[in-house]
Design an enzyme around this catalytic site. Structure first.
Site, PDB file in Angstrom:
ATOM      1  N   ARG A 116       1.528  -4.388   0.321  1.00 54.11           N
ATOM      2  CA  ARG A 116       1.251  -5.577  -0.495  1.00 54.11           C
ATOM      3  C   ARG A 116       2.243  -6.696  -0.182  1.00 54.11           C
ATOM      4  NH1 ARG A 116       0.822  -1.537  -4.459  1.00 54.11           N
ATOM      5  NH2 ARG A 116       2.806  -2.194  -5.388  1.00 54.11           N
ATOM      6  N   ALA A 170      -2.408   0.392  -2.449  1.00 50.77           N
ATOM      7  CA  ALA A 170      -1.551   1.168  -3.346  1.00 50.77           C
ATOM      8  C   ALA A 170      -0.094   1.180  -2.886  1.00 50.77           C
ATOM      9  CB  ALA A 170      -2.074   2.601  -3.467  1.00 50.77           C
ATOM     10  N   CYS A 171       0.181   0.625  -1.723  1.00 46.83           N
ATOM     11  CA  CYS A 171       1.525   0.653  -1.124  1.00 46.83           C
ATOM     12  C   CYS A 171       2.225  -0.681  -1.331  1.00 46.83           C
ATOM     13  CB  CYS A 171       1.397   0.955   0.365  1.00 46.83           C
ATOM     14  SG  CYS A 171       2.927   0.780   1.300  1.00 46.83           S
ATOM     15  N   GLY A 172       3.410  -0.647  -1.956  1.00 49.08           N
ATOM     16  CA  GLY A 172       4.178  -1.855  -2.197  1.00 49.08           C
ATOM     17  C   GLY A 172       4.563  -2.574  -0.917  1.00 49.08           C
ATOM     18  N   ASN A 180      -2.996  -0.642   2.847  1.00 49.12           N
ATOM     19  CA  ASN A 180      -3.251   0.276   1.741  1.00 49.12           C
ATOM     20  C   ASN A 180      -2.808  -0.461   0.479  1.00 49.12           C
ATOM     21  OD1 ASN A 180      -3.216   2.182  -0.281  1.00 49.12           O
ATOM     22  ND2 ASN A 180      -2.186   3.747   0.920  1.00 49.12           N
TER      23      ASN A 180
END
Length: 135
Positions: free
Chosen positions: A18, A13-15, A11
């Protein structure tokens, strides 16, 4: 295809997700990235990942920022089949990132767990927040 295939259910949007993706790349691997919020899940894929993890669906159920409570999924009596059906209908219910390699499958939370299933490790890795990890 790499001699050591890595798949990340990601995802962007997820730190944590990433960070895991960056750690894999720093280790010298280019993973297949599956943005599961776009592609969704199949029952076969979820069951295969869970079997390889040695876990049931509750282990990957994401509660924060999802409709899990509203759907009544937090009750201990909810069956595994019902959880999987809900995850297929609402992909956001699956926690991330999940990493699959020939060495196994992990829910990489915390992100350092990714090193459990990689065949190579960088000497160190710096997360987005500046934290230095020495795998």
């Amino acid at each position: 295809m790499s001699d050591f295939p890595v798949t990340v259910f990601h995802n962007p949007a997820c730190g944590t997700s990433r960070n895991v993706l960056a750690a894999i790349r720093q280790a010298g691997r280019e993973p297949e990235v599956v943005e599961y919020l776009k592609t969704g899940w199949t029952e076969a894929r979820l069951r295969d990942l869970l079997t390889r993890m040695g876990e049931g669906p509750r282990a990957i159920l994401r509660e924060k920022g999802t409709p899990a409570a509203e759907l009544g999924l937090l009750d201990a009596g909810v069956s595994d089949d019902a959880l999987i059906d809900a995850m297929i209908a609402h992909p956001i219910l699956v926690n991330r990132p999940i990493v699959q390699t020939p060495l196994g499958v992990v829910l990489a939370r915390p992100s350092e767990r990714v090193f459990d299933v990689l065949d190579v490790r960088p000497d160190s890795f710096v997360k987005e927040d500046g934290e230095v990890v020495r795998p």
